[in-house]
Design an enzyme around this catalytic site. Structure first.
Site, PDB file in Angstrom:
ATOM      1  N   CYS A  51       0.817  -1.218   0.000  1.00 41.49           N
ATOM      2  CA  CYS A  51       0.000   0.000   0.000  1.00 41.49           C
ATOM      3  C   CYS A  51       0.852   1.270   0.000  1.00 41.49           C
ATOM      4  CB  CYS A  51      -0.891  -0.034   1.250  1.00 41.49           C
ATOM      5  SG  CYS A  51      -1.701   1.515   1.597  1.00 41.49           S
ATOM      6  N   TYR A 167      33.778   8.511  24.841  1.00 40.39           N
ATOM      7  CA  TYR A 167      34.925   7.766  24.287  1.00 40.39           C
ATOM      8  C   TYR A 167      35.487   8.474  23.067  1.00 40.39           C
ATOM      9  CZ  TYR A 167      34.258   3.894  27.459  1.00 40.39           C
ATOM     10  OH  TYR A 167      34.186   3.134  28.587  1.00 40.39           O
TER      11      TYR A 167
HETATM   12  N1  LIG Z   1      -6.504   7.851   3.690  1.00 43.44           N
HETATM   13  C1  LIG Z   1      -5.831   6.676   3.906  1.00 43.44           C
HETATM   14  C2  LIG Z   1      -5.998   5.716   2.754  1.00 43.44           C
HETATM   15  C3  LIG Z   1      -5.385   4.420   3.024  1.00 43.44           C
HETATM   16  C4  LIG Z   1      -5.916   3.369   2.063  1.00 43.44           C
HETATM   17  O1  LIG Z   1      -6.754   3.642   1.233  1.00 43.44           O
HETATM   18  N2  LIG Z   1      -5.388   2.149   2.234  1.00 43.44           N
HETATM   19  C5  LIG Z   1      -5.847   1.039   1.431  1.00 43.44           C
HETATM   20  C6  LIG Z   1      -4.698   0.183   0.985  1.00 43.44           C
HETATM   21  S1  LIG Z   1      -3.612   0.963  -0.175  1.00 43.44           S
HETATM   22  C7  LIG Z   1      -6.736   0.159   2.258  1.00 43.44           C
HETATM   23  O2  LIG Z   1      -6.400  -0.222   3.348  1.00 43.44           O
HETATM   24  N3  LIG Z   1      -7.887  -0.206   1.712  1.00 43.44           N
HETATM   25  C8  LIG Z   1      -8.776  -1.104   2.358  1.00 43.44           C
HETATM   26  C9  LIG Z   1     -10.200  -0.708   2.115  1.00 43.44           C
HETATM   27  O3  LIG Z   1     -10.441   0.375   1.588  1.00 43.44           O
HETATM   28  O4  LIG Z   1     -11.056  -1.474   2.492  1.00 43.44           O
HETATM   29  C10 LIG Z   1      -4.369   7.016   4.133  1.00 43.44           C
HETATM   30  O5  LIG Z   1      -3.758   7.714   3.343  1.00 43.44           O
HETATM   31  O6  LIG Z   1      -3.892   6.587   5.169  1.00 43.44           O
END
Ligand SMILES: N[C@@H](CCC(=O)N[C@@H](CS)C(=O)NCC(=O)O)C(=O)O
Length: 280
Positions: A51, A167
Protein backbone atom coordinates in the site's frame (compact mmCIF):
# COMPACT_ATOMS: atom_id res chain seq x y z
CA UNK A 1 -22.84 5.56 -0.80
CA UNK A 2 -20.16 2.98 -0.52
CA UNK A 3 -21.11 -0.56 0.38
CA UNK A 4 -18.85 -1.55 3.23
CA UNK A 5 -20.38 -4.94 3.87
CA UNK A 6 -18.08 -6.47 1.29
CA UNK A 7 -14.73 -4.86 1.42
CA UNK A 8 -14.06 -5.50 -2.25
CA UNK A 9 -17.06 -3.34 -3.27
CA UNK A 10 -15.58 0.11 -3.17
CA UNK A 11 -17.31 1.96 -5.98
CA UNK A 12 -20.54 3.92 -5.83
CA UNK A 13 -23.56 3.33 -8.10
CA UNK A 14 -21.80 5.16 -10.92
CA UNK A 15 -18.79 2.90 -10.62
CA UNK A 16 -16.63 5.66 -9.21
CA UNK A 17 -14.10 5.02 -6.51
CA UNK A 18 -14.67 7.59 -3.77
CA UNK A 19 -12.14 7.64 -1.00
CA UNK A 20 -13.81 8.01 2.39
CA UNK A 21 -12.19 10.36 4.88
CA UNK A 22 -10.12 8.55 7.47
CA UNK A 23 -11.97 8.11 10.74
CA UNK A 24 -9.40 8.36 13.49
CA UNK A 25 -7.79 11.75 13.60
CA UNK A 26 -6.00 12.12 16.91
CA UNK A 27 -2.66 13.81 17.12
CA UNK A 28 0.47 12.76 18.96
CA UNK A 29 2.30 15.71 20.47
CA UNK A 30 5.76 16.02 21.95
CA UNK A 31 4.35 17.50 25.16
CA UNK A 32 1.38 15.14 25.44
CA UNK A 33 -1.14 17.98 25.52
CA UNK A 34 -3.33 16.09 23.05
CA UNK A 35 -3.52 13.07 25.33
CA UNK A 36 -1.11 11.23 23.03
CA UNK A 37 2.42 11.97 24.12
CA UNK A 38 5.33 11.08 21.87
CA UNK A 39 6.94 8.26 23.80
CA UNK A 40 9.31 5.45 22.92
CA UNK A 41 7.64 2.06 22.84
CA UNK A 42 4.10 3.36 23.01
CA UNK A 43 3.02 3.42 19.36
CA UNK A 44 2.68 0.80 16.69
CA UNK A 45 2.04 0.88 12.96
CA UNK A 46 -0.07 -1.63 11.12
CA UNK A 47 1.00 -1.51 7.49
CA UNK A 48 0.88 -3.31 4.18
CA UNK A 49 4.03 -3.26 2.10
CA UNK A 50 1.80 -3.19 -0.96
CA UNK A 51 0.00 0.00 0.00
CA UNK A 52 1.44 3.38 -1.02
CA UNK A 53 -0.21 5.15 1.91
CA UNK A 54 1.20 2.75 4.47
CA UNK A 55 4.57 2.71 2.71
CA UNK A 56 4.92 6.43 3.42
CA UNK A 57 4.80 5.80 7.13
CA UNK A 58 7.60 3.22 7.02
CA UNK A 59 9.82 5.61 5.11
CA UNK A 60 9.34 8.42 7.62
CA UNK A 61 9.73 6.06 10.56
CA UNK A 62 13.13 5.10 9.21
CA UNK A 63 14.22 8.56 8.07
CA UNK A 64 13.49 9.87 11.53
CA UNK A 65 15.45 7.08 13.18
CA UNK A 66 12.36 5.83 14.99
CA UNK A 67 13.09 2.13 14.50
CA UNK A 68 13.57 1.59 18.23
CA UNK A 69 10.69 3.88 19.09
CA UNK A 70 7.77 2.72 16.94
CA UNK A 71 7.08 -0.96 16.27
CA UNK A 72 5.16 -2.25 13.25
CA UNK A 73 3.40 -5.27 11.77
CA UNK A 74 2.92 -6.13 8.13
CA UNK A 75 -0.22 -7.73 6.72
CA UNK A 76 -0.45 -10.24 3.88
CA UNK A 77 -0.19 -8.54 0.47
CA UNK A 78 -3.45 -10.15 -0.47
CA UNK A 79 -6.58 -8.34 0.67
CA UNK A 80 -9.52 -10.72 0.86
CA UNK A 81 -13.27 -10.02 1.18
CA UNK A 82 -12.83 -9.35 4.88
CA UNK A 83 -9.94 -7.04 4.31
CA UNK A 84 -6.34 -7.13 5.35
CA UNK A 85 -5.23 -10.14 7.30
CA UNK A 86 -2.13 -11.28 9.12
CA UNK A 87 -0.35 -14.19 7.54
CA UNK A 88 3.22 -14.63 8.72
CA UNK A 89 3.63 -17.47 6.22
CA UNK A 90 3.96 -14.82 3.52
CA UNK A 91 7.48 -13.49 3.08
CA UNK A 92 7.87 -10.06 4.63
CA UNK A 93 4.55 -10.31 6.49
CA UNK A 94 4.27 -10.65 10.27
CA UNK A 95 1.71 -11.71 12.83
CA UNK A 96 -0.12 -9.08 14.85
CA UNK A 97 2.36 -8.88 17.71
CA UNK A 98 0.31 -6.36 19.67
CA UNK A 99 -3.22 -7.73 19.75
CA UNK A 100 -2.77 -11.20 18.31
CA UNK A 101 -5.56 -10.55 15.80
CA UNK A 102 -5.86 -12.23 12.45
CA UNK A 103 -7.58 -9.36 10.61
CA UNK A 104 -7.09 -5.58 10.56
CA UNK A 105 -10.84 -5.14 10.97
CA UNK A 106 -10.50 -6.62 14.47
CA UNK A 107 -8.28 -3.69 15.46
CA UNK A 108 -10.98 -1.27 14.35
CA UNK A 109 -13.74 -3.19 16.13
CA UNK A 110 -11.71 -3.45 19.32
CA UNK A 111 -11.44 0.33 19.41
CA UNK A 112 -14.97 1.03 18.16
CA UNK A 113 -17.43 -1.89 18.14
CA UNK A 114 -19.80 0.22 16.02
CA UNK A 115 -17.17 1.18 13.46
CA UNK A 116 -18.73 1.48 10.02
CA UNK A 117 -15.91 2.88 7.89
CA UNK A 118 -13.37 1.03 5.80
CA UNK A 119 -10.70 -1.04 7.44
CA UNK A 120 -7.73 0.70 5.93
CA UNK A 121 -4.08 0.62 6.69
CA UNK A 122 -1.93 2.31 7.78
CA UNK A 123 -3.17 2.36 11.33
CA UNK A 124 -1.20 4.14 14.01
CA UNK A 125 -2.03 2.34 17.22
CA UNK A 126 -1.49 3.37 20.85
CA UNK A 127 -0.34 0.27 22.75
CA UNK A 128 -0.69 1.94 26.13
CA UNK A 129 -4.34 2.87 25.77
CA UNK A 130 -5.30 0.16 23.30
CA UNK A 131 -6.70 2.65 20.83
CA UNK A 132 -6.20 3.92 17.30
CA UNK A 133 -4.49 7.29 17.13
CA UNK A 134 -4.85 7.95 13.44
CA UNK A 135 -5.48 6.08 10.21
CA UNK A 136 -4.64 8.86 7.80
CA UNK A 137 -1.14 8.41 6.41
CA UNK A 138 -0.55 12.07 5.56
CA UNK A 139 -1.14 12.95 9.19
CA UNK A 140 0.81 10.02 10.54
CA UNK A 141 3.92 10.99 8.60
CA UNK A 142 3.58 14.58 9.69
CA UNK A 143 3.40 13.67 13.35
CA UNK A 144 6.30 11.25 13.08
CA UNK A 145 8.25 14.04 11.47
CA UNK A 146 7.46 16.82 13.92
CA UNK A 147 6.52 15.35 17.28
CA UNK A 148 9.17 12.70 17.90
CA UNK A 149 12.26 14.85 17.57
CA UNK A 150 13.05 14.76 21.23
CA UNK A 151 12.46 11.00 21.43
CA UNK A 152 14.58 10.43 18.38
CA UNK A 153 17.30 12.60 19.71
CA UNK A 154 17.07 10.70 22.96
CA UNK A 155 18.30 7.60 21.21
CA UNK A 156 20.89 9.44 19.19
CA UNK A 157 21.91 11.24 22.33
CA UNK A 158 22.37 7.99 24.13
CA UNK A 159 24.22 6.01 21.55
CA UNK A 160 26.26 8.72 19.86
CA UNK A 161 26.18 11.80 21.98
CA UNK A 162 26.75 10.43 25.44
CA UNK A 163 27.54 6.71 25.72
CA UNK A 164 29.99 6.77 22.87
CA UNK A 165 30.56 10.52 22.90
CA UNK A 166 32.76 10.39 25.98
CA UNK A 167 34.92 7.77 24.29
CA UNK A 168 35.07 9.75 21.07
CA UNK A 169 36.32 12.65 23.17
CA UNK A 170 38.70 10.57 25.25
CA UNK A 171 40.24 8.65 22.41
CA UNK A 172 40.33 11.42 19.81
CA UNK A 173 43.80 11.97 18.43
CA UNK A 174 43.04 15.22 16.62
CA UNK A 175 41.90 18.47 18.14
CA UNK A 176 38.97 18.80 15.73
CA UNK A 177 37.69 15.35 16.51
CA UNK A 178 37.97 16.01 20.22
CA UNK A 179 36.21 19.39 19.92
CA UNK A 180 33.36 17.85 17.97
CA UNK A 181 32.92 14.97 20.37
CA UNK A 182 32.96 17.18 23.45
CA UNK A 183 30.51 19.57 21.87
CA UNK A 184 28.15 16.68 21.19
CA UNK A 185 28.53 15.27 24.68
CA UNK A 186 27.48 18.56 26.24
CA UNK A 187 24.75 19.34 23.72
CA UNK A 188 23.35 15.90 24.51
CA UNK A 189 23.57 16.45 28.24
CA UNK A 190 21.83 19.82 27.80
CA UNK A 191 19.06 18.04 25.94
CA UNK A 192 18.71 15.40 28.66
CA UNK A 193 18.62 18.17 31.26
CA UNK A 194 15.67 19.65 29.37
CA UNK A 195 13.86 16.33 29.11
CA UNK A 196 14.31 15.68 32.81
CA UNK A 197 12.86 19.07 33.67
CA UNK A 198 9.41 17.80 32.69
CA UNK A 199 9.54 14.10 33.44
CA UNK A 200 11.21 11.84 35.94
CA UNK A 201 12.83 9.39 33.56
CA UNK A 202 14.17 9.64 30.07
CA UNK A 203 11.12 8.36 28.24
CA UNK A 204 8.40 9.19 30.76
CA UNK A 205 7.20 8.29 34.22
CA UNK A 206 8.89 4.93 34.55
CA UNK A 207 12.35 3.47 34.15
CA UNK A 208 13.06 2.01 30.73
CA UNK A 209 16.04 0.58 28.91
CA UNK A 210 17.00 4.12 27.95
CA UNK A 211 17.65 4.98 31.60
CA UNK A 212 19.84 1.94 32.07
CA UNK A 213 21.85 2.91 29.02
CA UNK A 214 22.28 6.44 30.22
CA UNK A 215 22.97 5.63 33.87
CA UNK A 216 26.16 3.65 33.28
CA UNK A 217 27.77 6.58 31.53
CA UNK A 218 26.42 9.23 33.88
CA UNK A 219 27.67 7.46 36.98
CA UNK A 220 31.21 7.39 35.53
CA UNK A 221 31.08 10.95 34.29
CA UNK A 222 32.25 13.06 37.21
CA UNK A 223 34.68 10.53 38.70
CA UNK A 224 36.27 9.57 35.40
CA UNK A 225 35.22 11.22 32.16
CA UNK A 226 35.56 14.81 33.34
CA UNK A 227 39.25 14.32 34.07
CA UNK A 228 40.33 11.30 32.13
CA UNK A 229 38.46 11.92 28.91
CA UNK A 230 38.60 15.69 29.29
CA UNK A 231 34.83 16.03 29.10
CA UNK A 232 35.16 18.95 31.43
CA UNK A 233 32.97 21.78 30.19
CA UNK A 234 30.66 20.92 33.06
CA UNK A 235 30.16 18.11 35.55
CA UNK A 236 26.96 16.13 36.12
CA UNK A 237 26.64 17.77 39.51
CA UNK A 238 26.27 21.07 37.63
CA UNK A 239 23.09 19.85 35.92
CA UNK A 240 20.38 20.01 38.60
CA UNK A 241 17.91 17.70 36.87
CA UNK A 242 20.44 15.13 35.71
CA UNK A 243 22.10 15.16 39.11
CA UNK A 244 18.79 14.48 40.87
CA UNK A 245 17.97 11.79 38.32
CA UNK A 246 21.33 10.13 38.77
CA UNK A 247 20.93 10.08 42.55
CA UNK A 248 17.41 8.73 42.15
CA UNK A 249 18.62 5.93 39.87
CA UNK A 250 21.57 5.18 42.16
CA UNK A 251 19.10 4.57 44.96
CA UNK A 252 16.96 2.31 42.78
CA UNK A 253 17.53 -1.42 43.34
CA UNK A 254 19.97 -2.80 40.79
CA UNK A 255 21.66 0.50 39.98
CA UNK A 256 23.67 1.59 43.03
CA UNK A 257 24.26 -1.99 44.16
CA UNK A 258 26.06 -2.82 40.90
CA UNK A 259 28.06 0.41 40.79
CA UNK A 260 31.58 0.01 42.11
CA UNK A 261 33.39 3.30 42.23
CA UNK A 262 36.66 1.71 43.28
CA UNK A 263 36.78 -0.47 40.19
CA UNK A 264 35.56 2.30 37.93
CA UNK A 265 38.15 4.83 39.08
CA UNK A 266 41.07 2.42 39.19
CA UNK A 267 40.32 0.95 35.78
CA UNK A 268 40.37 4.26 34.04
CA UNK A 269 43.33 5.61 35.93
CA UNK A 270 45.37 2.64 34.75
CA UNK A 271 44.37 3.14 31.13
CA UNK A 272 46.59 5.77 29.64
CA UNK A 273 45.27 8.04 26.96
CA UNK A 274 47.81 10.18 25.18
CA UNK A 275 46.60 13.09 23.21
CA UNK A 276 47.33 16.72 22.76
CA UNK A 277 44.39 19.01 22.85
CA UNK A 278 42.90 22.05 24.36
CA UNK A 279 40.62 21.37 27.25
CA UNK A 280 37.61 23.30 28.34
N1 LIG B 1 -6.50 7.85 3.69
C1 LIG B 1 -5.83 6.68 3.91
C2 LIG B 1 -6.00 5.72 2.75
C3 LIG B 1 -5.38 4.42 3.02
C4 LIG B 1 -5.92 3.37 2.06
O1 LIG B 1 -6.75 3.64 1.23
N2 LIG B 1 -5.39 2.15 2.23
C5 LIG B 1 -5.85 1.04 1.43
C6 LIG B 1 -4.70 0.18 0.99
S1 LIG B 1 -3.61 0.96 -0.18
C7 LIG B 1 -6.74 0.16 2.26
O2 LIG B 1 -6.40 -0.22 3.35
N3 LIG B 1 -7.89 -0.21 1.71
C8 LIG B 1 -8.78 -1.10 2.36
C9 LIG B 1 -10.20 -0.71 2.11
O3 LIG B 1 -10.44 0.38 1.59
O4 LIG B 1 -11.06 -1.47 2.49
C10 LIG B 1 -4.37 7.02 4.13
O5 LIG B 1 -3.76 7.71 3.34
O6 LIG B 1 -3.89 6.59 5.17
Amino acid sequence: TIDTTDILKWANEKGEFIRKPSSFRNWITADGSSGFKAEAGRYHLYVSLACPWAHRTLIVRQLKGLEDVITFNVVDYHMGPNGWRFNPAVEGATPDTVNGFSMIREVYFKVDPDYSGRFTIPVLYDKVNGTIVDNESSEIIRMLNTEFNCIYSCYTILTQGINNGVYRAGFATAQDAYDKAVREVFESLDCVEGILSTQRYLTGASITEADVRLYTTLVRFDPVYVGHFKCNKKRIVDYPNIWGYLRDLYNTPGFGSTTNRYHIEHHYQKTSVKQKRTCY
